[in-house]
Design an enzyme around this catalytic site. Structure first.
Site, short mmCIF file in Angstrom:
data_model
loop_
_atom_site.label_atom_id
_atom_site.label_comp_id
_atom_site.label_asym_id
_atom_site.label_seq_id
_atom_site.Cartn_x
_atom_site.Cartn_y
_atom_site.Cartn_z
CD GLN A 85 -2.44 1.42 2.69
OE1 GLN A 85 -2.61 0.44 3.41
NE2 GLN A 85 -2.81 2.65 3.03
CB CYS A 127 -5.52 0.34 5.05
SG CYS A 127 -6.44 1.40 6.16
CG HIS A 167 -3.66 -0.44 9.19
ND1 HIS A 167 -3.49 0.29 8.03
CD2 HIS A 167 -2.99 -1.61 8.99
CE1 HIS A 167 -2.75 -0.40 7.18
NE2 HIS A 167 -2.44 -1.56 7.73
CG ASP A 175 -0.61 -4.32 7.33
OD1 ASP A 175 -0.73 -3.36 6.54
OD2 ASP A 175 -0.35 -4.16 8.54
#
Length: 223
Positions: free
Chosen positions: A85, A91, A162, A177
């Protein structure tokens, strides 16, 4: 991060309209997970394809957790669809991209739709190349902006929460992630036990933030 979007609300209805508009079939959708005990997990529609967690990010704790976990998964499993990302506040969208990207063989994306084209175009890219592709993708940026305005709360920059995604690939549960360099393996799992296995990991994450109530868990299920 250079480019920044406004954060996506942790709202199944918002996320469903967002991804349905991009080519995900209507029988696939997010729902809230209201508790992590067996009784509450039992009411979540099955099969569960992925689990999304929104939690308060503490950079100090995350750096320690990510370092120790990454050691366990030095070898990157190329069957896991993963992107880094590079867009601020993206996110939530990256979480959806991870959730759908790891079950494309189990759902039928609308032919010629955005997601159908996106996953075909990025299939052979590495995580950094996928991130660069997304950063230049005006169609996704516009769709994200529309989804942001559909939320019940006013979207603001500077959030500390997040999103991460939990997916089962090759009988292993991975935490995806985009802020990490690669997927984090949390050990053996299966499509049937994904929700329960993710719940165990999430319980440990919640225990690390005893003073916070800013947690939200959603399951991506196929009706």
């Amino acid at each position: 991060m250079g480019k920044r979007w406004l954060p996506l609300e942790a709202n199944p209805e918002v996320m469903n309209q967002f991804m349905w508009g991009l080519g995900v079939p209507a029988e696939v959708g997010f729902c809230d997970v209201y508790g992590l005990d067996d009784e509450m997990l039992a009411i979540v529609p099955q099969p569960v394809l992925a689990v999304i967690l929104l939690y308060p990010q503490d950079r100090k704790k995350e750096s320690v957790a990510s370092t120790s976990s990454t050691v366990e998964s030095k070898k990157f499993n190329n069957n896991v669809y993963f992107t880094k990302q590079t867009i601020g506040n993206a996110c939530g969208t990256v979480g959806i991209i991870h959730a759908i990207g790891n079950v494309v063989s189990r759902i039928k994306l609308a032919e010629g739709s955005y997601f159908d084209r996106f996953y075909k175009q990025t299939a052979d890219m590495d995580p950094s190349q996928r991130a660069a592709f997304l950063e230049e993708d005006e169609e996704m940026e516009k769709a994200h902006s529309v989804a942001v305005t559909a939320g019940d709360t006013e979207a603001k920059d500077g959030v500390i929460e997040h999103y991460v995604c939990f997916s089962c690939v090759d009988d292993e549960i991975f935490e995806l992630d985009g802020g990490n360099s690669q997927p984090i393996s949390h050990g053996p799992s299966s499509p049937d036990s994904l929700l329960q296995d993710a719940a165990k990991i999430i319980k440990a994450r919640i225990a690390a933030y005893p003073e916070s109530l800013n947690f939200n868990v959603m399951a991506l299920s196929k009706q």
